[in-house]
Design an enzyme around this catalytic site. Structure first.
Site, PDB file in Angstrom:
ATOM      1  N   PHE A 252       0.824  -1.226   0.000  1.00 24.13           N
ATOM      2  CA  PHE A 252       0.000   0.000   0.000  1.00 24.13           C
ATOM      3  C   PHE A 252       0.852   1.267   0.000  1.00 24.13           C
ATOM      4  O   PHE A 252       0.462   2.282   0.546  1.00 24.13           O
ATOM      5  CB  PHE A 252      -1.016  -0.005   1.159  1.00 24.13           C
ATOM      6  CG  PHE A 252      -2.140  -0.957   0.893  1.00 24.13           C
ATOM      7  CD1 PHE A 252      -3.359  -0.500   0.412  1.00 24.13           C
ATOM      8  CD2 PHE A 252      -1.980  -2.317   1.069  1.00 24.13           C
ATOM      9  CE1 PHE A 252      -4.377  -1.383   0.114  1.00 24.13           C
ATOM     10  CE2 PHE A 252      -2.981  -3.201   0.771  1.00 24.13           C
ATOM     11  CZ  PHE A 252      -4.194  -2.745   0.299  1.00 24.13           C
ATOM     12  N   CYS A 263     -14.897  -0.187  -0.982  1.00 18.46           N
ATOM     13  CA  CYS A 263     -14.646  -0.233   0.465  1.00 18.46           C
ATOM     14  C   CYS A 263     -13.975   1.021   1.022  1.00 18.46           C
ATOM     15  O   CYS A 263     -14.570   1.705   1.860  1.00 18.46           O
ATOM     16  CB  CYS A 263     -13.819  -1.456   0.813  1.00 18.46           C
ATOM     17  SG  CYS A 263     -14.710  -2.986   0.549  1.00 18.46           S
TER      18      CYS A 263
END
Ligand SMILES: NC(=O)c1ccc[n+]([C@@H]2O[C@H](COP(=O)([O-])OP(=O)(O)OC[C@H]3O[C@@H](n4cnc5c(N)ncnc54)[C@H](O)[C@@H]3O)[C@@H](O)[C@H]2O)c1
Length: 442
Positions: A252, A263
């Site tokens: 990430f 999400c």
């Protein structure tokens, strides 16, 4: 174990199919009759690698069935999972829990014998309490335990994530329910996926905290990319330098056009709303949401800056529309804001995506959809990579150059490097990697 899965979307269908693969008997329920008809005819409603085979195998072996009628499978189930959608509520950004509560009411009416009701949908703290209240009010006689079991799978790698999760979170104070959850997931922790037993409220908050944290990592590296561009540093090397630190981790930390999907955006908003309701400021999450919203349109300005600040009359070819590779999910994909902004600036947009074009047509009607990356580039003034699908990582740039009107490549995922591209005579712009003439020295 007999399991009813209420909601057969990205999470319900994958979870149901995987649980059937563990040997449980699973009935996937969905009120969308077309979805169920398709599934009963062997057609999956979503694109998820490996899912078609998994469904085919488990239906053939009679462990997995599909229906739009909830009562019988719930009455026969030991465990009922709620995996319905929890989108952002229009207007205030809270999680819309109407589908969860409607499902709870339907479950209450059908329940028979001791049943564990498990919320797999992502729901704000206290939702489990409300689900329990709804069921007990409708059926004071029912023997029910309500458990929180948030799902952490990623679309595009959903089967792998479900079968090899980093952890399984089970939120319940009820001993019977904990035991039953242990039985459901036994094949997994035999494979060393730890089960973390917590209180129900804690489990609910773990899910939001996880998504809030991951969204923060993305927003952070995106801002560092912007700074790197200005100071003449390379964000790819910075991300590596950060990621090799075990306290930080490498995941990430990939700069991009802003996070999207079904999400992160909605969960970050819902987390913030919950915190506001409890009078607790979550300033980091607030900043992440703002930075991400701004970034999506800023990417269009980045494209326009390559053309001297004007896109009027330009044709821009966009490769990749879904919010990430290996899914057809277009929910809150950054491509939507980006393309809309390009069009607002006067550009005409051509686009290609390997799996998301049917969904994209519903939200981006004024785009010319193409059947491949090369036809997408035909006559375009510039090419923008928005989603890092595998097939875009090794494009035939000679062929691309023959078809594109102007050899400009704007790579919003940094899947190429200057060197790769220069050789082919393209003008290349990535993220967070300044060319010397762009460096501002103070
Ligand atoms: N998509 C992901 O990657 C992901 C990952 C982790 C958690 N989640 C969470 O899981 C939940 C489900 O997400 P999704 O992406 O699978 O949603 P989805 O929209 O793909 O699927 C939800 C399904 O539930 C069905 N449904 C709604 N009410 C119903 C009812 N009363 N009875 C039967 N079916 C009903 C809908 O028709 C739909 O098919 C959400 O809370 C989401 O935040 C999603």
């Amino acid at each position: 174990m007999h399991i009813a899965m209420i909601g057969s979307g990205y999470v319900g269908l994958v979870s149901g199919a995987c649980l059937a693969d563990f040997g449980h008997h699973v009935v996937c329920v969905d009120k969308d009759a077309d979805k169920i008809r398709g599934l009963n005819n062997g057609k999956s409603p979503i694109f998820e690698p490996g899912l078609d085979d998994l469904i085919a195998r488990n239906t053939r072996e009679r462990r997995l069935t599909f229906t739009s009628e909830l009562a019988t499978p719930v009455a026969e189930a030991d465990a009922v999972f709620i995996a319905v959608g929890t989108p952002s509520r229009r207007g205030d950004g809270h999680a819309d829990l109407s589908y969860v509560y409607a499902a709870a009411r339907e479950i209450a009416a059908a329940i028979a014998g001791y049943t564990v009701v498990i919320t797999k949908s992502t729901v704000p703290v206290g939702t489990g309490d409300e689900v329990a209240r709804i069921i007990h009010e409708a059926r004071p006689d029912a023997e029910v335990a309500v458990v929180s079991n948030p799902e952490f799978l990623r679309e595009g790698a959903a089967i792998h994530d479900f079968k090899l999760p980093d952890r399984i979170v089970v939120g319940s104070e009820d001993e019977h329910a904990r035991k039953l959850m242990g039985e459901i997931y036994r094949p997994l922790y035999l494979n060393r996926s730890p089960i973390l037993y917590t209180s129900r409220r804690t489990a609910e908050l773990i899910k939001y905290a996880a998504n809030g944290f991951l969204a923060t990592k993305i927003a952070f590296i995106n801002e560092i990319a912007d700074l790197a561009e200005q100071v003449g540093a390379d964000v790819q090397d910075i991300a590596r330098g950060l990621g090799l630190d075990n306290r930080i981790g490498s995941k990430f930390l990939h700069p991009g056009p802003g996070f999207g999907g079904s999400c992160f955006p909605k969960d970050a908003r819902a987390l913030l709303k919950t915190a506001q309701d409890y009078g607790v400021p979550l300033r980091i999450v607030e900043a992440v949401i703002t930075a991400n919203d701004i970034r999506k349109r800023a990417m269009a300005r980045k494209v326009s800056s390559v053309f001297g600040g004007s896109l009027r009359g330009k044709v821009i070819a966009v490769l990749g529309l879904t919010f990430k590779p290996n899914t057809d999910d277009m929910r809150e994909a950054p491509s939507i804001s980006l393309i809309t902004a390009l069009q607002d600036m006067g550009a005409k947009v051509r686009a290609f995506d390997p799996a998301g074009m049917e969904q994209a047509k519903l939200v981006l009607p004024d785009v010319t959809y193409c059947d491949g990356p090369y036809s997408c580039a035909d006559g375009a003034d510039g090419l923008v990579i928005v989603t890092e699908w595998e097939q875009f990582r090794a494009l035939d740039l000679e062929q691309m150059k023959q078809r594109i009107a102007c050899p400009i490549l704007i790579d919003l995922r940094n899947i190429y490097s200057d060197d790769d591209i220069d050789r082919h005579g393209f003008f290349y712009v990535g993220l967070g990697r300044a060319t010397p003439d762009k460096i501002v020295r103070l």
